[in-house]
Design a protein around this motif. Sequence first.
Motif, PDB file in Angstrom:
ATOM      1  N   GLU A   1      -1.018  66.200 128.094  1.00 27.40           N
ATOM      2  CA  GLU A   1      -0.548  64.864 128.473  1.00 27.40           C
ATOM      3  C   GLU A   1       0.977  64.786 128.430  1.00 27.40           C
ATOM      4  OE1 GLU A   1      -4.344  62.101 127.050  1.00 27.40           O
ATOM      5  OE2 GLU A   1      -2.694  62.511 125.656  1.00 27.40           O
ATOM      6  N   LEU A   2       1.571  65.426 127.415  1.00 26.44           N
ATOM      7  CA  LEU A   2       3.025  65.422 127.301  1.00 26.44           C
ATOM      8  C   LEU A   2       3.666  66.184 128.459  1.00 26.44           C
ATOM      9  CD1 LEU A   2       5.665  64.855 125.850  1.00 26.44           C
ATOM     10  CD2 LEU A   2       5.243  66.860 124.405  1.00 26.44           C
ATOM     11  N   SER A   3       3.107  67.343 128.799  1.00 28.55           N
ATOM     12  CA  SER A   3       3.630  68.115 129.918  1.00 28.55           C
ATOM     13  C   SER A   3       3.554  67.311 131.211  1.00 28.55           C
ATOM     14  CB  SER A   3       2.852  69.423 130.069  1.00 28.55           C
ATOM     15  OG  SER A   3       3.308  70.162 131.177  1.00 28.55           O
TER      16      SER A   3
ATOM     17  N   TYR B   1      -1.759  68.518 140.231  1.00 24.76           N
ATOM     18  CA  TYR B   1      -2.204  67.125 140.233  1.00 24.76           C
ATOM     19  C   TYR B   1      -1.015  66.174 140.125  1.00 24.76           C
ATOM     20  CZ  TYR B   1      -4.009  62.700 138.565  1.00 24.76           C
ATOM     21  OH  TYR B   1      -4.254  61.357 138.415  1.00 24.76           O
ATOM     22  N   VAL B   2      -0.140  66.434 139.164  1.00 23.27           N
ATOM     23  CA  VAL B   2       1.025  65.567 138.979  1.00 23.27           C
ATOM     24  C   VAL B   2       1.936  65.650 140.202  1.00 23.27           C
ATOM     25  CG1 VAL B   2       3.006  65.039 137.513  1.00 23.27           C
ATOM     26  CG2 VAL B   2       0.891  65.882 136.476  1.00 23.27           C
TER      27      VAL B   2
ATOM     28  N   ALA C   1      -5.533  46.212 139.656  1.00 27.34           N
ATOM     29  CA  ALA C   1      -4.094  46.287 139.943  1.00 27.34           C
ATOM     30  C   ALA C   1      -3.701  47.754 140.015  1.00 27.34           C
ATOM     31  CB  ALA C   1      -3.290  45.564 138.859  1.00 27.34           C
ATOM     32  N   LEU C   2      -3.457  48.244 141.223  1.00 29.87           N
ATOM     33  CA  LEU C   2      -3.121  49.649 141.414  1.00 29.87           C
ATOM     34  C   LEU C   2      -1.610  49.843 141.428  1.00 29.87           C
ATOM     35  CD1 LEU C   2      -5.611  50.598 144.288  1.00 29.87           C
ATOM     36  CD2 LEU C   2      -5.940  50.835 141.818  1.00 29.87           C
ATOM     37  N   SER C   3      -1.187  50.960 140.868  1.00 29.00           N
ATOM     38  CA  SER C   3       0.223  51.347 140.896  1.00 29.00           C
ATOM     39  C   SER C   3       0.268  52.866 140.835  1.00 29.00           C
ATOM     40  CB  SER C   3       0.981  50.757 139.706  1.00 29.00           C
ATOM     41  OG  SER C   3       0.579  51.390 138.497  1.00 29.00           O
ATOM     42  N   PRO C   4       1.380  53.479 141.202  1.00 33.23           N
ATOM     43  CA  PRO C   4       1.467  54.947 141.085  1.00 33.23           C
ATOM     44  C   PRO C   4       1.155  55.428 139.673  1.00 33.23           C
ATOM     45  CG  PRO C   4       3.286  54.119 142.394  1.00 33.23           C
ATOM     46  CD  PRO C   4       2.579  52.919 141.849  1.00 33.23           C
ATOM     47  N   GLU C   5       1.629  54.691 138.675  1.00 35.19           N
ATOM     48  CA  GLU C   5       1.390  55.103 137.291  1.00 35.19           C
ATOM     49  C   GLU C   5      -0.074  54.930 136.889  1.00 35.19           C
ATOM     50  OE1 GLU C   5       4.050  53.458 138.272  1.00 35.19           O
ATOM     51  OE2 GLU C   5       5.569  54.983 137.778  1.00 35.19           O
ATOM     52  N   SER C   6      -0.695  53.819 137.317  1.00 34.03           N
ATOM     53  CA  SER C   6      -2.097  53.599 136.939  1.00 34.03           C
ATOM     54  C   SER C   6      -2.990  54.655 137.580  1.00 34.03           C
ATOM     55  CB  SER C   6      -2.544  52.192 137.344  1.00 34.03           C
ATOM     56  OG  SER C   6      -2.683  52.069 138.751  1.00 34.03           O
TER      57      SER C   6
ATOM     58  N   LEU D   1      -2.041  57.692 138.460  1.00 34.31           N
ATOM     59  CA  LEU D   1      -1.743  58.952 137.784  1.00 34.31           C
ATOM     60  C   LEU D   1      -2.512  59.059 136.472  1.00 34.31           C
ATOM     61  CD1 LEU D   1       0.126  61.545 137.567  1.00 34.31           C
ATOM     62  CD2 LEU D   1       1.620  60.093 136.174  1.00 34.31           C
ATOM     63  N   HIS D   2      -2.448  58.017 135.664  1.00 40.46           N
ATOM     64  CA  HIS D   2      -3.088  58.079 134.346  1.00 40.46           C
ATOM     65  C   HIS D   2      -4.610  58.085 134.446  1.00 40.46           C
ATOM     66  CE1 HIS D   2       0.682  57.911 132.292  1.00 40.46           C
ATOM     67  NE2 HIS D   2       0.984  56.707 132.723  1.00 40.46           N
ATOM     68  N   HIS D   3      -5.162  57.341 135.410  1.00 43.33           N
ATOM     69  CA  HIS D   3      -6.619  57.343 135.569  1.00 43.33           C
ATOM     70  C   HIS D   3      -7.106  58.744 135.946  1.00 43.33           C
ATOM     71  CE1 HIS D   3     -10.641  55.885 136.601  1.00 43.33           C
ATOM     72  NE2 HIS D   3     -10.569  56.676 137.662  1.00 43.33           N
ATOM     73  N   GLY D   4      -6.450  59.352 136.917  1.00 44.54           N
ATOM     74  CA  GLY D   4      -6.855  60.689 137.335  1.00 44.54           C
ATOM     75  C   GLY D   4      -6.653  61.725 136.246  1.00 44.54           C
ATOM     76  N   LEU D   5      -5.547  61.606 135.500  1.00 44.55           N
ATOM     77  CA  LEU D   5      -5.278  62.559 134.425  1.00 44.55           C
ATOM     78  C   LEU D   5      -6.341  62.458 133.343  1.00 44.55           C
ATOM     79  CD1 LEU D   5      -3.386  64.654 133.157  1.00 44.55           C
ATOM     80  CD2 LEU D   5      -2.103  62.755 132.131  1.00 44.55           C
ATOM     81  N   THR D   6      -6.719  61.234 132.995  1.00 50.63           N
ATOM     82  CA  THR D   6      -7.778  61.053 131.985  1.00 50.63           C
ATOM     83  C   THR D   6      -9.086  61.682 132.450  1.00 50.63           C
ATOM     84  OG1 THR D   6      -6.789  58.993 131.169  1.00 50.63           O
ATOM     85  CG2 THR D   6      -9.126  59.342 130.713  1.00 50.63           C
ATOM     86  N   THR D   7      -9.418  61.459 133.713  1.00 48.14           N
ATOM     87  CA  THR D   7     -10.657  62.022 134.258  1.00 48.14           C
ATOM     88  C   THR D   7     -10.607  63.547 134.275  1.00 48.14           C
ATOM     89  OG1 THR D   7     -10.932  60.063 135.658  1.00 48.14           O
ATOM     90  CG2 THR D   7     -12.201  62.017 136.243  1.00 48.14           C
ATOM     91  N   LEU D   8      -9.459  64.094 134.652  1.00 45.38           N
ATOM     92  CA  LEU D   8      -9.289  65.546 134.692  1.00 45.38           C
ATOM     93  C   LEU D   8      -9.452  66.157 133.309  1.00 45.38           C
ATOM     94  CD1 LEU D   8      -8.425  68.151 136.210  1.00 45.38           C
ATOM     95  CD2 LEU D   8      -6.055  67.512 135.749  1.00 45.38           C
TER      96      LEU D   8
END
Length: 306
Positions: free
Chosen positions: A164-166, A226-227, A279-284, A286-293
Amino acid sequence: MTAVQAPYARIAAELRGRIERGELLPGDRVPSTRAITQRWGVAMATASKVLALLGQEGLVRAVPGVGTVVAARPAAGGPGRRPAAEDDTAQRTRIIRAAVALADAEGLAALTMRRLGAELGVSAMSLYRHVSNKEQLVVLMADAAFGEEALPERPPAGWRERLELSAALQWRLYRTHPWLAGAMNLSRPLLIPNGIRHIDWALAALDGLGLDADTRMHAAVTLFGYVRGHAVDLEPETDATRTSGVTGQEWMHAQETRLAALVDSGAFPAFAAARTGSALSPESLLHHGLTTLLDGLATRITTPPH
C-alpha cells in the motif's frame, strides 16, 4: 595593496565562470573576438588573448566554419577547474531537471531538444553531448522522478502495508509529474533503477508467504502497472484543464443535465440504482481497485506472516 587584474584576464575569468557553472555547455559558442571587443570595449588584441588563455586551459576550442566553442572535455587542473567527469555529471543533471520542469509545466509533447536548449540558453546541438536523443532523455527524466520518493529503509511490518505504501508513493509521483505514467510502458519497460526498486520492494514484501517466484513477480508488476494505469489519464486531464480553463470536476458538473436525462430514460436501471450515493474520483477508484487486488492476493498466501 590589491593588484589590478589585466583586462584579458578579467574577461577570461568571467567566461570561465560561466563554463564552470554550466551556463555554457560543451559545444556552445563562446563570444568571438569581435563580440568581446563590442561587449567589453577592449582592443582586438586583448580579445584574442582572452580566447587564447581559455584555449590553453582546455576550456574552449576552435571549430572551422563555426567559431570558438566550449570544449567537450575540459582539461582538469586549470585554475579553479573541477574534474571533467564531475562537470559532465553536473551538466547532465541540470539538463534533466530542466526537462522535468518543462514536461511538468507543459506536458511531454512540448519537450523538444530545441525547446529545452532555449530554456537553458544553449544550442540544441550542445545537449547531444550529454544525452543521445529525446528517448534517452525521457528515460533519465523518469528515473530522476522516481528517485524523488525514496522507499523507507525500515518498511512497515506487514506485506499489505508495504505494498500500500509503495502504491501511494507511486501515485504521488504520477500526480506530481502527470507525464510520467504515459512515459512508462510495461510491454517495453524503461528499466530504470529507481522504478525497479519498487518492484524489488514488492517482491521482498511477498517473500516467505508461500508464493512461488512466478506469482510474486506477477503480483509485483501487476501492482506497478495497476497504479500506472490509473495515472495515465492525469496528463490528458492536466492538458485539458490548461487549454480550456475548465477542471475535470467543473466539466462533470456541466454534464449533470445530460447524465440525468440518460438515467431518467429508464434504459439503464442498474446504473441508475447504483449511482445514488456514489461519488467517484480518481483516488476513490484507485483505492477501491487496490483493496480488491490485495484482497485477492491474500487468498493465495499459504504461509501466515510471522
